[in-house]
Design an enzyme around this catalytic site. Structure first.
Site, PDB file in Angstrom:
ATOM      1  N   LYS A 235      -6.363   1.463   0.846  1.00 55.30           N
ATOM      2  CA  LYS A 235      -5.070   1.339   1.523  1.00 55.30           C
ATOM      3  C   LYS A 235      -4.243   2.603   1.285  1.00 55.30           C
ATOM      4  O   LYS A 235      -4.203   3.122   0.164  1.00 55.30           O
ATOM      5  CB  LYS A 235      -4.334   0.108   0.993  1.00 55.30           C
TER       6      LYS A 235
ATOM      7  N   SER B 202       0.413  -6.650   4.882  1.00 56.60           N
ATOM      8  CA  SER B 202       0.441  -5.259   5.261  1.00 56.60           C
ATOM      9  C   SER B 202      -0.906  -4.545   5.111  1.00 56.60           C
ATOM     10  O   SER B 202      -1.093  -3.487   5.708  1.00 56.60           O
ATOM     11  CB  SER B 202       1.495  -4.516   4.437  1.00 56.60           C
TER      12      SER B 202
ATOM     13  N   SER C 207       0.153  -9.530   1.019  1.00 58.93           N
ATOM     14  CA  SER C 207      -0.433  -8.449   1.819  1.00 58.93           C
ATOM     15  C   SER C 207      -1.923  -8.214   1.659  1.00 58.93           C
ATOM     16  O   SER C 207      -2.506  -7.494   2.458  1.00 58.93           O
ATOM     17  CB  SER C 207       0.304  -7.140   1.546  1.00 58.93           C
TER      18      SER C 207
HETATM   19  N1  GLN Z   1       4.821  -9.650   4.397  1.00 61.85           N
HETATM   20  C1  GLN Z   1       5.564  -9.565   3.167  1.00 61.85           C
HETATM   21  C2  GLN Z   1       6.639  -8.525   3.337  1.00 61.85           C
HETATM   22  O1  GLN Z   1       6.812  -8.067   4.389  1.00 61.85           O
HETATM   23  C3  GLN Z   1       4.657  -9.197   2.037  1.00 61.85           C
HETATM   24  C4  GLN Z   1       4.227  -7.785   2.085  1.00 61.85           C
HETATM   25  C5  GLN Z   1       3.366  -7.396   0.941  1.00 61.85           C
HETATM   26  O2  GLN Z   1       2.745  -8.237   0.291  1.00 61.85           O
HETATM   27  N2  GLN Z   1       3.324  -6.100   0.667  1.00 61.85           N
HETATM   28  O3  GLN Z   1       7.327  -8.171   2.435  1.00 61.85           O
END
Ligand code: GLN
Length: 483
Positions: A78, A153, A177
């Site tokens: 990532k 994400s 994410s």
């Molecule tokens: N979707 C959640 C957010 O937007 C979690 C994102 C994540 O785990 N980095 O914060």
């Protein structure tokens, strides 16, 4: 060229037996990338040249009878994890040309293990989002249906694994994410216990919630990757000196004597009927395997979304203050210092990142701090205690990973609240700091459903055991998307 269907452990056996070389394996992944990347768009950077060099090194090690389970294995990383000499963008204009001068702790470990990096994976900007639509570079497409989101994400990481561009990947998980995109793409994704894996070199979003973890094709691969990245690191003061077991040792095909709680608040209104049916069948399967299931209640679950969207933006507003155009990243040359800083942040950050910075700055400001931030921290403690109490009765808790199957690209883009709801089942886990894994648990009209297995602090072994037993008794993980 068709995809290499090997898992990491299968490829390892072939490499060891010299029936396959890492160069061949890496070339196959790079060819697959060339072929399908225009459709899925999972990778921000393809590191073909260094990958082949790493593969040659790995083949040398293997020829000398050295190396381990990850030696010569092509992985995607990532783009929030710092890779020395390789651009690390966080899918943001702010870091579009940022080349880190050092490796994250997890990259040091993977390099020492002889792994091969084939590319850096797309993500929501600074890991804020659930669909990769917030990437400032481009949106990633779900290989099960190219018109749908892959989740986020870590959407690029999940797609790279699901579509066969890499044999495994690393993602990061602040509120879901890793698990939510794993669920959306029908791969295995694990968020370790907070403190299990070093965050050194992970670009910070919300430091008390962030963890790095693996995305893989099956549970055995997940255990192997966790073996490689777990452990204390003096450079991350929140990493814990717990010994790292060999996670593959816990993988047993039955669940005799296991007590599993089914928290009713996670089988929420708004959950799609197909997801609910898949979960019912999955729970039944766990019982067949010998587990004792019981409905339970985690009454503070409903506060998790509110708590998360105070704590995560608060920490983000502090962490992202460093992007001022002076130290590194994008820089606007204005007439005054203030103009430079303002324009740097105005042009460098996308709308979701700005929204989070504003929410966090507000929650932390004098006069509102006690009402918002301190209150959220208190509720966070209640949520954590609730999990501690549940784990006095149960070895694991089982829930859906997300209330829905992957949605259409654009469907929730203009509705932040609807987007935030895709993480209702995963956010509480980060708030409590416990580990959880998402595994393939079925399909609804050809779209994947993920099951989340949650464990006690530092009991990754237990959730991997449940995951493995279920996986061995089902065929979901063997289905591959047709791209
Ligand atoms: N979707 C959640 C957010 O937007 C979690 C994102 C994540 O785990 N980095 O914060």
């Amino acid at each position: 060229m068709t995809r290499m269907q090997y898992t990491i452990h299968e490829a390892h056996q072939l490499l060891k037996a010299k029936k396959l070389s890492s160069v061949e394996l890496t070339q196959a992944c790079l060819e697959r990338i060339r072929q399908i990347e225009p459709k899925v768009k999972a990778l921000v950077t393809v590191t073909d040249k260094p990958a082949l060099e790493q593969a040659q090194q790995a083949d040398k090690l293997i020829a000398e009878g050295k190396g381990g389970p990850l030696t010569g294995i092509p992985l995607a990383i990532k783009d929030v994890i710092c890779t020395k000499g390789v651009r690390t963008t966080c899918s943001s204009k702010m870091l579009e040309n940022f080349v880190p001068p050092y490796n994250a702790a997890v990259m040091e470990k993977l390099n020492a293990a002889g792994a091969v990096m084939v590319g850096k994976a797309n993500m929501d900007e600074f890991a804020m989002g659930s669909s990769t639509e917030n990437s400032a570079l481009f949106t990633t497409h779900n290989p099960w249906d190219l018109e749908r989101v892959p989740g986020g994400s870590s959407g690029g990481s999940a797609v790279a694994v699901a579509a066969g561009e890499a044999l495994g990947a690393l993602g990061s998980d602040t509120g879901g994410s890793i698990r939510q995109p794993a669920g959306f793409c029908s791969v295995v994704g694990l968020k370790p216990t907070y403190g299990r894996v070093s965050r050194y070199g992970l670009v910070a979003f919300a430091s008390s919630l962030d963890q790095i973890g693996p995305l893989t094709q099956d549970v055995t691969d997940c255990a192997l990757m966790l073996n490689a990245i777990a452990g204390q690191d003096k450079r991350d003061s929140t990493s814990i000196p717990e010994i790292v077991p060999d996670y593959t040792q816990s993988l047993k095909p039955d669940l005799k004597g296991m007590r599993i709680g089914v928290p009713k608040e996670y089988y929420v209104e708004g959950m799609q009927t197909g997801v609910s049916a898949a979960m019912k069948a999955a729970l039944h399967k766990l019982e067949e395997l010998g587990a004792k299931l019981e409905e339970t209640s985690l009454p503070h679950t409903g506060y998790s979304l509110a708590v998360y969207y105070i704590i995560a933006p608060s920490e983000a507003s502090a962490n992202l203050a460093r992007y001022d155009g002076v130290k590194y990243g994008y820089s606007y040359a204005g007439d005054t210092m203030w103009e430079s800083m303002e324009k740097t942040r105005e042009n460098g950050f996308g709308p979701e990142v700005k929204r989070r910075i504003m929410l966090g700055t507000y929650a932390l400001s004098a006069g509102y701090y006690d009402a918002w931030y301190v209150k959220a921290q208190k509720v966070r403690t209640l949520i954590r205690r609730e999990f501690d109490a549940a784990f006095e009765k149960y070895d694991a808790l089982v829930t859906p990973t997300s209330p829905t199957v992957p949605f259409k690209i654009g469907e929730r883009a203009d509705d932040p609240l609807a987007m935030y709801l895709s993480d209702v089942c995963t956010l509480p886990i980060n708030i409590a700091g416990v580990p959880a894994v998402s595994i393939p648990a079925g399909f609804v009209d050809g779209l994947p459903v993920g099951m989340q297995i949650i464990g006690k602090h530092f009991k990754e072994e237990t959730i991997l055991r449940v995951a493995y037993a279920y996986e061995q008794a089902t065929e979901w993980h063997k289905k591959k998307p047709n791209v």
